[in-house]
Design a protein around this motif. Structure first.
Motif, short mmCIF file in Angstrom:
data_model
loop_
_atom_site.label_atom_id
_atom_site.label_comp_id
_atom_site.label_asym_id
_atom_site.label_seq_id
_atom_site.Cartn_x
_atom_site.Cartn_y
_atom_site.Cartn_z
N ILE A 152 2.61 2.48 -4.17
CA ILE A 152 2.30 3.27 -3.07
C ILE A 152 3.51 3.37 -2.07
O ILE A 152 3.61 4.10 -1.12
CB ILE A 152 1.47 2.16 -2.15
N GLY A 153 4.62 2.91 -2.70
CA GLY A 153 5.91 3.49 -1.90
C GLY A 153 7.25 2.69 -2.58
O GLY A 153 7.05 2.02 -3.49
N VAL A 154 8.38 2.94 -1.82
CA VAL A 154 8.55 3.72 -0.62
C VAL A 154 9.52 5.08 -1.27
O VAL A 154 9.98 4.97 -2.36
CB VAL A 154 9.41 3.09 0.56
N LYS A 155 9.49 6.23 -0.32
CA LYS A 155 10.27 7.38 -0.81
C LYS A 155 11.71 7.12 -0.87
O LYS A 155 11.96 6.06 0.13
CB LYS A 155 9.67 8.26 0.41
N LYS A 156 12.17 7.67 -2.07
CA LYS A 156 13.78 7.25 -2.29
C LYS A 156 13.94 5.95 -2.36
O LYS A 156 15.03 5.44 -2.40
CB LYS A 156 14.51 7.84 -1.05
N PRO A 211 4.39 7.72 -3.15
CA PRO A 211 5.19 6.82 -1.96
C PRO A 211 5.04 7.01 -0.58
O PRO A 211 5.02 6.15 0.24
CB PRO A 211 6.60 7.46 -2.14
N SER A 212 4.26 8.16 -0.26
CA SER A 212 3.99 8.44 1.19
C SER A 212 2.78 7.63 1.69
O SER A 212 2.32 7.46 2.91
CB SER A 212 3.62 9.68 1.46
N TYR A 213 2.10 7.04 0.76
CA TYR A 213 1.00 6.07 0.98
C TYR A 213 1.49 5.01 2.00
O TYR A 213 0.70 4.41 2.81
CB TYR A 213 -0.07 5.49 -0.15
N PHE A 214 2.57 4.51 1.71
CA PHE A 214 2.98 3.19 2.42
C PHE A 214 3.17 3.29 3.78
O PHE A 214 3.11 2.41 4.72
CB PHE A 214 4.50 2.79 1.62
N ILE A 234 5.20 -1.70 -4.48
CA ILE A 234 5.99 -1.26 -3.38
C ILE A 234 7.55 -1.36 -3.89
O ILE A 234 7.91 -2.51 -4.17
CB ILE A 234 5.86 -1.91 -1.95
N VAL A 235 8.17 -0.32 -4.03
CA VAL A 235 9.78 -0.42 -4.43
C VAL A 235 10.43 0.00 -3.15
O VAL A 235 10.30 0.78 -2.67
CB VAL A 235 10.06 1.01 -5.52
N VAL A 236 11.14 -1.06 -2.77
CA VAL A 236 11.83 -1.11 -1.52
C VAL A 236 13.50 -1.03 -1.65
O VAL A 236 13.93 -1.40 -2.85
CB VAL A 236 11.56 -2.36 -0.62
N ARG A 237 13.94 -0.53 -0.69
CA ARG A 237 15.63 -0.36 -1.01
C ARG A 237 16.42 -0.58 0.47
O ARG A 237 15.69 -0.30 1.30
CB ARG A 237 15.92 1.19 -1.44
N ASN A 238 17.58 -0.92 0.34
CA ASN A 238 18.23 -1.18 1.79
C ASN A 238 17.94 0.06 2.59
O ASN A 238 18.15 1.26 2.02
CB ASN A 238 19.68 -0.90 1.35
N PRO A 239 17.07 0.05 3.81
CA PRO A 239 16.73 1.14 4.52
C PRO A 239 17.86 1.97 5.01
O PRO A 239 17.37 3.15 5.03
CB PRO A 239 16.21 0.33 5.68
N GLY A 283 11.83 3.11 6.76
CA GLY A 283 12.69 1.88 6.52
C GLY A 283 12.36 0.62 7.47
O GLY A 283 12.89 -0.50 6.90
N ILE A 284 11.41 0.87 8.12
CA ILE A 284 11.01 -0.38 9.02
C ILE A 284 10.00 -0.80 8.26
O ILE A 284 8.47 -0.67 8.75
CB ILE A 284 10.38 0.12 10.43
N TYR A 285 10.24 -1.70 7.20
CA TYR A 285 9.10 -1.83 6.21
C TYR A 285 8.27 -2.92 6.88
O TYR A 285 6.96 -2.91 6.42
CB TYR A 285 9.76 -2.64 4.97
N ALA A 286 8.45 -3.87 7.60
CA ALA A 286 7.70 -4.77 8.21
C ALA A 286 6.56 -4.07 8.93
O ALA A 286 5.48 -4.65 8.84
CB ALA A 286 8.48 -5.96 9.00
N LEU A 287 6.92 -3.37 9.55
CA LEU A 287 5.99 -2.60 10.46
C LEU A 287 5.06 -1.84 9.63
O LEU A 287 3.52 -1.93 9.84
CB LEU A 287 6.41 -1.44 11.20
#
Length: 411
Positions: A152-156, A211-214, A234-239, A283-287
């Protein structure tokens, strides 16, 4: 002597013409009854018939023929009773009974087609292997199912790299393109969505990535309505790095856009970050995670580090395969590091002459961003990152990577 004498007296008194007619009548009557008897012995069917393998048969005869072909025991085969296979035999008998019922239904449909005057070509297209016996089956012997897992995410963040690595696994079937069903095409319905999915066999997982689902507010509720037990990745990266990568992609398509520094601030002098800019808001993943946690527990989510996916792709893939309940088949032997692109690529399959590496849209050189802007962005994201670490129970150590963005990196 008396009998013959009386007969000759009778014949002498009856005209020969009448005698001939009487004898002929008896012969015709005898012949008629003989033919009727022969006709009955042949048992020609009087009810409505239809064509089956080029000959006329009754519906009952056809059903018997099909059943014999489906369940007949090969010559010389002796069935033995095995106490350990009682359950299997019962299940097989139940399957056979269901198949017989479906076959009977097929026969009735075919007979009705014949009675309604359907062309013979159409009638012969019916088969016990068609959709009446195997609904949703396709030419590659699989079944189209709604996904059991979604990236579901995230873009890039590295979602394409993860998906391509997962597709190496024989028990994963995934859509190559992003369906965007839960954010852009939801009104088309689940049947439309299912048809986009690849066919899967028993034991295989159907997947897709968008990725835009997130960051889509209504996506969690919609996905929960489809499958509340679905697995989410969910693939996350340094925002900060992710935002620069996002901007780099847009810049390649629209060279006329303002600089990163201009877009990142509402007021550069006062240092006011423009969090409404999508490149920063993602990049505000918590939100965004807070919205998803209203519908799904963390046990159904798996977070992949985009940084570790580059440094140790096999290690991250091991965790993903465990999360999906898959055997660890995709390992370090499937990857090599591409120095030109700056990230790992999949080694070439046996049936291909070239490695499976991500396209030219991946690995772009990032524009040089002013160090002060990067420091301000790290300060902006820090409280949100801390909250995200607490929510997920994982520390991604993004605060230690500030110098990476200052020196410049690759997408």
């Amino acid at each position: 002597m008396a009998f013959w004498s009386s007969t000759s007296v009778f014949t002498s008194k009856v005209p020969r013409k009448i005698l001939f007619m009487f004898t002929l009548s008896l012969s015709v009557t005898y012949l008629f009854y003989s033919l009727m008897s022969c006709y009955n012995s042949l048992q020609f069917p009087l009810q409505e018939n239809y064509v089956f393998q080029g000959r006329l048969v009754t519906e009952e005869t056809t059903f018997v023929t099909l059943r014999e072909k489906l369940y007949s025991t090969p010559p010389g085969f002796t069935e033995h009773t095995d106490p350990d296979r009682t359950t299997e035999s019962t299940s097989r008998a139940r399957d056979h009974a269901e198949a017989e019922e479906r076959t009977a239904g097929w026969i009735q449909i075919t007979a009705a087609e014949h009675r309604s005057g359907a062309p013979e070509k159409e009638r012969l297209e019916f088969s016990t292997t068609d959709s009446d016996l195997r609904p949703n089956c396709t030419s590659d012997y699989g079944v189209k199912k709604l996904p059991q897992a979604i990236i579901i995410g995230v873009k890039k963040g590295g979602t394409r790299a993860l998906l391509e690595a997962l597709r190496v696994h024989p028990d994963v079937r995934a859509v190559g393109n992003e369906p965007h069903f839960f954010d852009r095409n939801y009104e088309k319905g689940l049947d439309w969505y299912r048809e986009l999915m690849p066919s899967t066999l028993e034991g295989q997982i159907t997947m897709e990535k968008t990725p835009s689902y997130f960051v889509t507010n209504h996506a969690p509720k919609r996905i929960h309505s489809m499958a509340r037990d679905i697995k989410l990745i969910i693939v996350v990266r340094n925002p900060v790095t992710r935002a620069i990568s996002d901007y780099t992609q847009t810049l390649s398509k629209k060279p006329e856009i303002p600089t990163f520094e201009v877009l990142a601030f509402k007021n550069r002098t006062l240092g006011l970050i423009d969090a409404s800019w999508s490149a920063l808001r993602i990049g505000i993943y918590a939100l965004h995670l807070e919205t998803w946690m209203q519908y799904f527990p963390l046990s159904q989510m798996h977070f992949v580090s985009g940084e570790r996916l580059i440094v140790d792709p096999a290690g991250e893939m091991a965790k993903v395969q465990d999360f999906l309940g898959l055997k660890r088949i995709v390992t370090d032997k499937h990857f090599y590091f591409n120095k030109t692109k700056g990230f790992p690529c999949l080694k070439k399959p046996e049936d291909s002459s070239t490695p499976r590496c991500l396209g030219k849209s991946k690995g772009r050189t990032h524009p040089k961003i002013e160090p002060d802007v990067i420091r301000r962005l790290h300060k902006f994201y820090k409280p949100f990152n801390m909250m995200f670490y607490q929510m997920t129970g994982q520390n991604f150590n993004w605060e230690l990577e500030e110098d990476t963005e200052i020196r410049g990196s690759r997408d």
